[in-house]
Write an enzyme that holds these catalytic residues in place. Structure first.
Site, PDB file in Angstrom:
ATOM      1  N   ASP A 117       8.909 -58.415 -15.620  1.00  0.00           N
ATOM      2  CA  ASP A 117       8.320 -59.756 -15.655  1.00  0.00           C
ATOM      3  C   ASP A 117       6.927 -59.706 -16.277  1.00  0.00           C
ATOM      4  O   ASP A 117       6.588 -60.512 -17.147  1.00  0.00           O
ATOM      5  CB  ASP A 117       8.194 -60.338 -14.236  1.00  0.00           C
ATOM      6  CG  ASP A 117       9.496 -60.957 -13.753  1.00  0.00           C
ATOM      7  OD1 ASP A 117      10.535 -60.622 -14.347  1.00  0.00           O
ATOM      8  OD2 ASP A 117       9.470 -61.752 -12.795  1.00  0.00           O
ATOM      9  N   ASP A 147      13.125 -61.654  -7.368  1.00  0.00           N
ATOM     10  CA  ASP A 147      13.315 -62.163  -8.717  1.00  0.00           C
ATOM     11  C   ASP A 147      14.469 -63.156  -8.757  1.00  0.00           C
ATOM     12  O   ASP A 147      15.612 -62.805  -8.446  1.00  0.00           O
ATOM     13  CB  ASP A 147      13.591 -60.977  -9.639  1.00  0.00           C
ATOM     14  CG  ASP A 147      13.688 -61.425 -11.074  1.00  0.00           C
ATOM     15  OD1 ASP A 147      12.752 -62.078 -11.537  1.00  0.00           O
ATOM     16  OD2 ASP A 147      14.722 -61.147 -11.721  1.00  0.00           O
ATOM     17  N   THR A 183      12.524 -68.115 -10.800  1.00  0.00           N
ATOM     18  CA  THR A 183      12.723 -68.819  -9.539  1.00  0.00           C
ATOM     19  C   THR A 183      12.299 -70.270  -9.710  1.00  0.00           C
ATOM     20  O   THR A 183      13.022 -71.189  -9.329  1.00  0.00           O
ATOM     21  CB  THR A 183      11.872 -68.200  -8.411  1.00  0.00           C
ATOM     22  OG1 THR A 183      11.926 -66.789  -8.531  1.00  0.00           O
ATOM     23  CG2 THR A 183      12.367 -68.608  -7.056  1.00  0.00           C
TER      24      THR A 183
HETATM   25  P1  ADP Z   1       9.055 -67.016 -10.627  1.00  0.00           P
HETATM   26  O1  ADP Z   1      10.262 -66.159 -10.490  1.00  0.00           O
HETATM   27  O2  ADP Z   1       9.410 -68.419 -10.961  1.00  0.00           O
HETATM   28  O3  ADP Z   1       8.011 -66.447 -11.512  1.00  0.00           O
HETATM   29  P2  ADP Z   1       7.275 -66.414  -8.477  1.00  0.00           P
HETATM   30  O4  ADP Z   1       7.746 -65.996  -7.137  1.00  0.00           O
HETATM   31  O5  ADP Z   1       6.680 -65.405  -9.380  1.00  0.00           O
HETATM   32  O6  ADP Z   1       8.468 -67.142  -9.171  1.00  0.00           O
HETATM   33  O7  ADP Z   1       6.232 -67.593  -8.243  1.00  0.00           O
HETATM   34  C1  ADP Z   1       5.606 -68.240  -9.286  1.00  0.00           C
HETATM   35  C2  ADP Z   1       4.807 -69.405  -8.765  1.00  0.00           C
HETATM   36  O8  ADP Z   1       3.791 -68.975  -7.872  1.00  0.00           O
HETATM   37  C3  ADP Z   1       4.112 -70.111  -9.909  1.00  0.00           C
HETATM   38  O9  ADP Z   1       4.213 -71.491  -9.724  1.00  0.00           O
HETATM   39  C4  ADP Z   1       2.672 -69.650  -9.762  1.00  0.00           C
HETATM   40  O10 ADP Z   1       1.778 -70.608 -10.252  1.00  0.00           O
HETATM   41  C5  ADP Z   1       2.526 -69.454  -8.297  1.00  0.00           C
HETATM   42  N1  ADP Z   1       1.522 -68.439  -7.958  1.00  0.00           N
HETATM   43  C6  ADP Z   1       1.527 -67.137  -8.265  1.00  0.00           C
HETATM   44  N2  ADP Z   1       0.451 -66.507  -7.752  1.00  0.00           N
HETATM   45  C7  ADP Z   1      -0.261 -67.432  -7.088  1.00  0.00           C
HETATM   46  C8  ADP Z   1      -1.483 -67.419  -6.319  1.00  0.00           C
HETATM   47  N3  ADP Z   1      -2.170 -66.308  -6.143  1.00  0.00           N
HETATM   48  N4  ADP Z   1      -1.904 -68.570  -5.783  1.00  0.00           N
HETATM   49  C9  ADP Z   1      -1.197 -69.702  -5.945  1.00  0.00           C
HETATM   50  N5  ADP Z   1      -0.049 -69.783  -6.636  1.00  0.00           N
HETATM   51  C10 ADP Z   1       0.414 -68.676  -7.211  1.00  0.00           C
HETATM   52 MG    MG Z   2       6.867 -64.762 -11.399  1.00  0.00          MG
END
Ligand code: ADP
Ligand code: MG
Length: 535
Positions: free
Chosen positions: A400, A69, A103
């Protein structure tokens, strides 16, 4: 620092202890600020996306936490540099407003700063860069709104909400169980949501962690679960039609203050004192019982003497109820928090259908659950897991997911993830850049490059070649006129994020782009850093 005026009334600035202060001005200040902030963004970059890495953070006293996170990582990094701290705040404001995307917002800010640095090297004035970014941001937001789609949150057993929760959970340690946890989160939010007012009070969802068992054992409990049991093992285990006396004062006789002495010189004296103490207890218990209460929840403890007396008087009681629990119970049952025994009155009691001890799993640990509270519905998500580290991370992940669902209840528009939304905005911004005839054009174009940084980063993190995959996605978006083409991180064979059901809330994406732009503009406006020498 203070402002003074000379003989002619012209203002000048006095720097106290200037000899011991470090001062940076102009280009040097811009660059050093940008580099410091970028260092933070670079650390987070590898954590973005479904295959992003986790970070292990060790606190000064040796506590270890493993997390993905963004907000938690930057918070625990204990960053000293003043501008780098701005990025910490950036992540935290995204966390407070939206809850997810913490992130992504920092990574985007990092990409923007990187672009700013190149533009500064080209000799473009920071204010021009700032202006250009601002205009590009507006274009991006407008485009984001135009590609957003409304979802029906009720349809198909809330399938869309579950998918959105799964997207949020997909990048976390608990991703293997994302479907189950997603469902729990959706049910919890819908249980306490006010769908008419499109509002959810997240305080009514208590997240309780308990090590033991495994993540599969995580479950939703209707009612408030508190990790305590009745203060005496022989007290009744279930109170129906509970009338709750919620106390924040201890069940004990007043202690002599330090200034006073008690002189006990004989056995009689001692007996007297003992009897007086007993009398206090009896009165306290009587005050509670007289109000009509059939259970007492106490934020403080009470000693064996009081405990025994409570048992004798048939008044079940719970001690050491935490402050946050006290507030939640007060809110849900309508109880008033009572600070003194003299103030107990029948109308201050809270009401609940039932309070009972429950047992989970095979362990002997018991907890109390307060069901059917009178005022509002409250639910508890009980998170289980092998170790403290796992349950803590699961708690952050579920937080989240809950936030994402709440945001969708407030505003049911979504955009698709996997970098597709950013890419679509980048293309739009690029088109707009050609219309700008002034220097800002360069900044606008750089903004588009920065947006492309997100899909690039996602591709990089899952082992794909970032340049070829982004180029492919970009050309497909253009030729097919489909803004939903992103990076196929999970290698499912399709880059259409609608088919992959990667849902992200419009509010989160909008906020990410706006906040990141704001912070970068703020950093670009700092041209003078005055700090103590040891920075
Ligand atoms: P944050 O803390 O910003 O939410 P995450 O580690 O949750 O960071 O990553 C979010 C990013 O990953 C977003 O840009 C989302 O669109 C992308 N994302 C999440 N799941 C998938 C997936 N299965 N395939 C492609 N992109 C994904
Ligand atoms: Mg996320």
């Amino acid at each position: 620092m203070s402002l003074a005026f000379d003989d002619y009334g012209r203002p000048y600035i006095i720097l106290r202890d200037q000899g011991q202060k470090k001062r940076m001005k102009g280009l040097e200040a811009y660059k050093s600020n940008i580099l410091a902030a970028k260092a933070v963004a670079n650390t987070l970059q590898s954590s973005l996306g479904p295959k992003g890495m986790d970070k292990m953070l060790v606190s000064p006293d040796g506590d270890v936490s493993v997390t993905n996170d963004g907000a938690t990582i930057v918070e625990k990094m204990e960053i000293q540099h003043p501008t780098a701290k701005l990025l910490v705040e950036l992540s935290q404001s995204q966390d407070a407003e939206i809850g997810d995307g913490t992130t992504g917002v920092v990574v985007l800010a990092g990409k923007l700063l990187e672009q700013a640095l190149t533009l500064l090297d080209k000799g473009i004035h920071p204010l021009k860069i700032s202006d250009g970014f601002d205009r590009a941001c507006d274009v991006a937001i407008k485009h984001l709104e135009s590609i957003a789609e409304e979802i029906d949150i009720q349809a198909n057993d809330h399938e869309a909400l579950i998918q959105a929760a799964c997207t949020a959970l997909g990048s976390k340690v608990v991703s293997k169980r994302k479907r189950e946890l997603g469902k729990i989160a959706v049910t919890a939010v819908l249980d306490v949501a006010d769908l008419k007012r499109k509002d959810v009070n997240l305080d009514l969802i208590k997240i309780q962690t308990k090590t033991g068992g495994s993540v599969e054992d995580t479950r939703l409990i209707s009612g408030i679960l508190i990790d305590k049991d009745m203060s005496h093992p022989q007290m009744q285990k279930e109170v129906k039609d509970a009338k709750i006396c919620l106390l924040t004062c201890p069940f004990e006789p007043p202690k002599p203050k330090t200034k006073h002495n008690i002189n006990i010189s004989s056995a009689e004296d001692y007996k007297k004192l003992y009897q007086q103490e007993q009398q206090y207890f009896v009165e306290m218990v009587k005050l509670v019982k007289d109000s009509g209460a059939n259970i007492a929840l106490c934020q403080w403890g009470f000693d064996d003497e009081a405990n025994h007396l409570l048992l004798q008087n048939d008044l079940p009681a719970v001690r050491w109820v935490s402050g946050t629990d006290v507030e939640l119970i007060a809110m849900a049952t309508g109880a008033r928090i009572i600070p003194r025994f003299q103030e107990i009155t029948p109308e201050k009691l809270g009401k609940a259908g039932c309070i009972k001890e429950v047992q989970f799993g095979t362990s002997n640990e018991r907890m109390l659950v307060i069901e059917n509270c009178q005022c509002t519905k409250a639910v508890t998500i009980l998170i289980r897991g092998g170790s403290q580290m796992i349950v803590d991370e699961a708690k952050r992940s579920i937080h989240d997911a809950i936030c994402v669902i709440r945001n969708l209840i407030k505003d049911n528009r979504i955009v698709y993830g996997g970098g597709s939304a950013e890419l679509a905005c980048a293309l739009q911004v690029l088109q707009y850049a050609d219309e700008v005839s002034s220097v800002e054009q360069y900044a606008v174009r750089s903004f588009a490059d920065a947006l492309e940084g997100i899909p690039c980063c996602l591709a990089d993190n899952c082992g794909l070649n970032p340049i070829t995959s982004v180029a492919q996605a970009k050309s497909r978006q253009l030729t097919e006129k489909n803004p939903r083409i992103g990076i196929d991180c999970m290698e499912l064979g399709t880059s259409d994020m609608k088919e992959q059901k990667i849902y992200e809330t419009l509010s989160s994406k909008k906020q990410q782009i706006q906040l990141a732009t704001q912070v970068v503009k703020m950093i670009l406006k700092i041209d003078d850093v005055i700090a103590p020498d040891d920075y």
